[in-house]
Design a protein around this motif. Structure first.
Motif, PDB file in Angstrom:
ATOM      1  N   SER A   1       0.990  -1.310  -0.076  1.00 42.23           N
ATOM      2  CA  SER A   1      -0.056  -0.008  -0.363  1.00 42.23           C
ATOM      3  C   SER A   1       0.957   1.522  -0.305  1.00 42.23           C
ATOM      4  O   SER A   1       0.334   2.402  -0.989  1.00 42.23           O
ATOM      5  CB  SER A   1      -1.057   0.284   1.315  1.00 42.23           C
ATOM      6  OG  SER A   1      -0.064   0.062   2.415  1.00 42.23           O
ATOM      7  N   VAL A   2       2.046   1.185   0.365  1.00 44.53           N
ATOM      8  CA  VAL A   2       2.732   2.351   0.612  1.00 44.53           C
ATOM      9  C   VAL A   2       3.490   2.279  -0.228  1.00 44.53           C
ATOM     10  O   VAL A   2       3.543   3.858  -1.080  1.00 44.53           O
ATOM     11  CB  VAL A   2       4.115   2.381   1.549  1.00 44.53           C
ATOM     12  CG1 VAL A   2       4.381   3.171   1.623  1.00 44.53           C
ATOM     13  CG2 VAL A   2       3.816   2.056   3.652  1.00 44.53           C
ATOM     14  N   LEU A   3       3.324   1.853  -1.446  1.00 44.92           N
ATOM     15  CA  LEU A   3       4.532   1.501  -2.334  1.00 44.92           C
ATOM     16  C   LEU A   3       3.463   2.175  -3.440  1.00 44.92           C
ATOM     17  O   LEU A   3       3.893   3.290  -4.366  1.00 44.92           O
ATOM     18  CB  LEU A   3       5.126  -0.365  -2.965  1.00 44.92           C
ATOM     19  CG  LEU A   3       5.689  -0.381  -2.605  1.00 44.92           C
ATOM     20  CD1 LEU A   3       6.311  -1.943  -2.900  1.00 44.92           C
ATOM     21  CD2 LEU A   3       7.053   0.654  -2.457  1.00 44.92           C
TER      22      LEU A   3
ATOM     23  N   PHE B   1       8.689   5.565  -1.371  1.00 47.67           N
ATOM     24  CA  PHE B   1       8.615   4.742  -1.393  1.00 47.67           C
ATOM     25  C   PHE B   1      10.341   3.366  -0.867  1.00 47.67           C
ATOM     26  O   PHE B   1      10.291   2.127  -1.318  1.00 47.67           O
ATOM     27  CB  PHE B   1       9.378   4.895  -3.409  1.00 47.67           C
ATOM     28  CG  PHE B   1       9.950   3.970  -3.643  1.00 47.67           C
ATOM     29  CD1 PHE B   1       8.746   2.854  -5.016  1.00 47.67           C
ATOM     30  CD2 PHE B   1      10.719   3.285  -4.086  1.00 47.67           C
ATOM     31  CE1 PHE B   1       9.669   2.686  -5.428  1.00 47.67           C
ATOM     32  CE2 PHE B   1      11.412   2.558  -5.013  1.00 47.67           C
ATOM     33  CZ  PHE B   1      10.908   1.515  -5.609  1.00 47.67           C
ATOM     34  N   MET B   2      10.681   4.223  -0.205  1.00 45.02           N
ATOM     35  CA  MET B   2      11.443   3.302   0.554  1.00 45.02           C
ATOM     36  C   MET B   2      11.202   2.547   1.590  1.00 45.02           C
ATOM     37  O   MET B   2      11.251   1.379   2.006  1.00 45.02           O
ATOM     38  CB  MET B   2      13.121   4.013   0.645  1.00 45.02           C
ATOM     39  CG  MET B   2      14.136   4.491  -1.103  1.00 45.02           C
ATOM     40  SD  MET B   2      14.882   5.822  -0.292  1.00 45.02           S
ATOM     41  CE  MET B   2      16.329   4.768   0.306  1.00 45.02           C
ATOM     42  N   VAL B   3      10.499   3.083   2.238  1.00 40.81           N
ATOM     43  CA  VAL B   3       9.731   2.644   3.437  1.00 40.81           C
ATOM     44  C   VAL B   3       9.274   1.591   2.730  1.00 40.81           C
ATOM     45  O   VAL B   3       9.694   0.611   3.501  1.00 40.81           O
ATOM     46  CB  VAL B   3       8.608   4.115   4.580  1.00 40.81           C
ATOM     47  CG1 VAL B   3       8.199   3.149   4.919  1.00 40.81           C
ATOM     48  CG2 VAL B   3       9.982   4.877   4.634  1.00 40.81           C
TER      49      VAL B   3
ATOM     50  N   VAL C   1      11.013  -1.270   2.104  1.00 41.37           N
ATOM     51  CA  VAL C   1      11.746  -1.813   3.390  1.00 41.37           C
ATOM     52  C   VAL C   1      10.658  -2.645   3.619  1.00 41.37           C
ATOM     53  O   VAL C   1      11.186  -4.255   3.918  1.00 41.37           O
ATOM     54  CB  VAL C   1      12.341  -0.933   4.118  1.00 41.37           C
ATOM     55  CG1 VAL C   1      12.125  -2.010   5.240  1.00 41.37           C
ATOM     56  CG2 VAL C   1      13.452  -0.683   3.947  1.00 41.37           C
ATOM     57  N   PHE C   2       9.268  -2.426   3.632  1.00 38.07           N
ATOM     58  CA  PHE C   2       8.138  -2.961   4.600  1.00 38.07           C
ATOM     59  C   PHE C   2       7.905  -4.186   4.011  1.00 38.07           C
ATOM     60  O   PHE C   2       7.765  -5.461   4.165  1.00 38.07           O
ATOM     61  CB  PHE C   2       7.204  -2.576   5.368  1.00 38.07           C
ATOM     62  CG  PHE C   2       7.120  -1.223   5.886  1.00 38.07           C
ATOM     63  CD1 PHE C   2       8.247  -1.324   6.876  1.00 38.07           C
ATOM     64  CD2 PHE C   2       6.187  -0.100   5.830  1.00 38.07           C
ATOM     65  CE1 PHE C   2       8.360  -0.438   7.851  1.00 38.07           C
ATOM     66  CE2 PHE C   2       5.753   0.167   6.511  1.00 38.07           C
ATOM     67  CZ  PHE C   2       6.861   0.141   8.380  1.00 38.07           C
ATOM     68  N   LEU C   3       7.575  -3.906   2.510  1.00 39.56           N
ATOM     69  CA  LEU C   3       7.256  -5.124   0.827  1.00 39.56           C
ATOM     70  C   LEU C   3       8.769  -5.850   1.961  1.00 39.56           C
ATOM     71  O   LEU C   3       7.927  -7.400   1.507  1.00 39.56           O
ATOM     72  CB  LEU C   3       7.871  -4.856  -0.084  1.00 39.56           C
ATOM     73  CG  LEU C   3       6.784  -5.906  -1.199  1.00 39.56           C
ATOM     74  CD1 LEU C   3       5.208  -6.237  -0.844  1.00 39.56           C
ATOM     75  CD2 LEU C   3       7.191  -5.819  -2.481  1.00 39.56           C
ATOM     76  N   LEU C   4      10.171  -5.991   1.475  1.00 36.20           N
ATOM     77  CA  LEU C   4      11.223  -7.221   1.561  1.00 36.20           C
ATOM     78  C   LEU C   4      11.500  -7.938   2.781  1.00 36.20           C
ATOM     79  O   LEU C   4      11.909  -8.878   3.381  1.00 36.20           O
ATOM     80  CB  LEU C   4      12.420  -6.433   1.352  1.00 36.20           C
ATOM     81  CG  LEU C   4      12.770  -5.844  -0.406  1.00 36.20           C
ATOM     82  CD1 LEU C   4      14.090  -5.629  -0.189  1.00 36.20           C
ATOM     83  CD2 LEU C   4      12.278  -7.556  -1.153  1.00 36.20           C
ATOM     84  N   THR C   5      10.771  -7.037   3.919  1.00 31.69           N
ATOM     85  CA  THR C   5      11.043  -7.598   5.284  1.00 31.69           C
ATOM     86  C   THR C   5      10.051  -8.602   5.618  1.00 31.69           C
ATOM     87  O   THR C   5       9.943  -9.550   6.019  1.00 31.69           O
ATOM     88  CB  THR C   5      10.567  -6.524   6.090  1.00 31.69           C
ATOM     89  OG1 THR C   5      11.697  -5.603   6.431  1.00 31.69           O
ATOM     90  CG2 THR C   5      11.016  -7.166   7.516  1.00 31.69           C
ATOM     91  N   GLY C   6       8.626  -8.764   5.185  1.00 35.86           N
ATOM     92  CA  GLY C   6       7.280  -9.442   4.950  1.00 35.86           C
ATOM     93  C   GLY C   6       7.922 -10.426   4.044  1.00 35.86           C
ATOM     94  O   GLY C   6       7.107 -11.486   4.978  1.00 35.86           O
ATOM     95  N   VAL C   7       8.087 -10.396   3.217  1.00 31.75           N
ATOM     96  CA  VAL C   7       8.696 -11.403   2.083  1.00 31.75           C
ATOM     97  C   VAL C   7       9.736 -12.531   2.760  1.00 31.75           C
ATOM     98  O   VAL C   7       9.069 -13.530   2.771  1.00 31.75           O
ATOM     99  CB  VAL C   7       8.055 -11.250   0.559  1.00 31.75           C
ATOM    100  CG1 VAL C   7       8.837 -12.527   0.257  1.00 31.75           C
ATOM    101  CG2 VAL C   7       7.646 -10.669   0.402  1.00 31.75           C
TER     102      VAL C   7
END
Length: 66
Positions: free
Chosen positions: A20-22, A49-51, A54-60
């Protein structure tokens, strides 16, 4: 067992938040008008975009290791 379920739940939550942030960052970058009541310049849209990344990669990562 309980820790694994928590990791997957938290990973899914972080992934959805990151997506959602992306999406917000992409819309803010492409739009000339205020997005969700916020006026964001092209360079200011880099931070969400950077935040979001980070959230997306950490979640995956949490989902795959859970």
């Amino acid at each position: 067992m309980e820790s694994t379920r928590f990791k997957r739940f938290f990973g899914a939550l972080l992934t959805l938040l990151g997506i959602s942030v992306l999406l917000f960052a992409c819309v803010a970058f492409l739009s000339e008008k205020p997005v969700l009541g916020l006026t964001v310049s092209k360079w200011e849209s880099v931070v969400p975009f950077m935040v979001g990344s980070v959230f997306l990669l950490t979640g995956v990562n949490l989902i795959s290791r859970g």
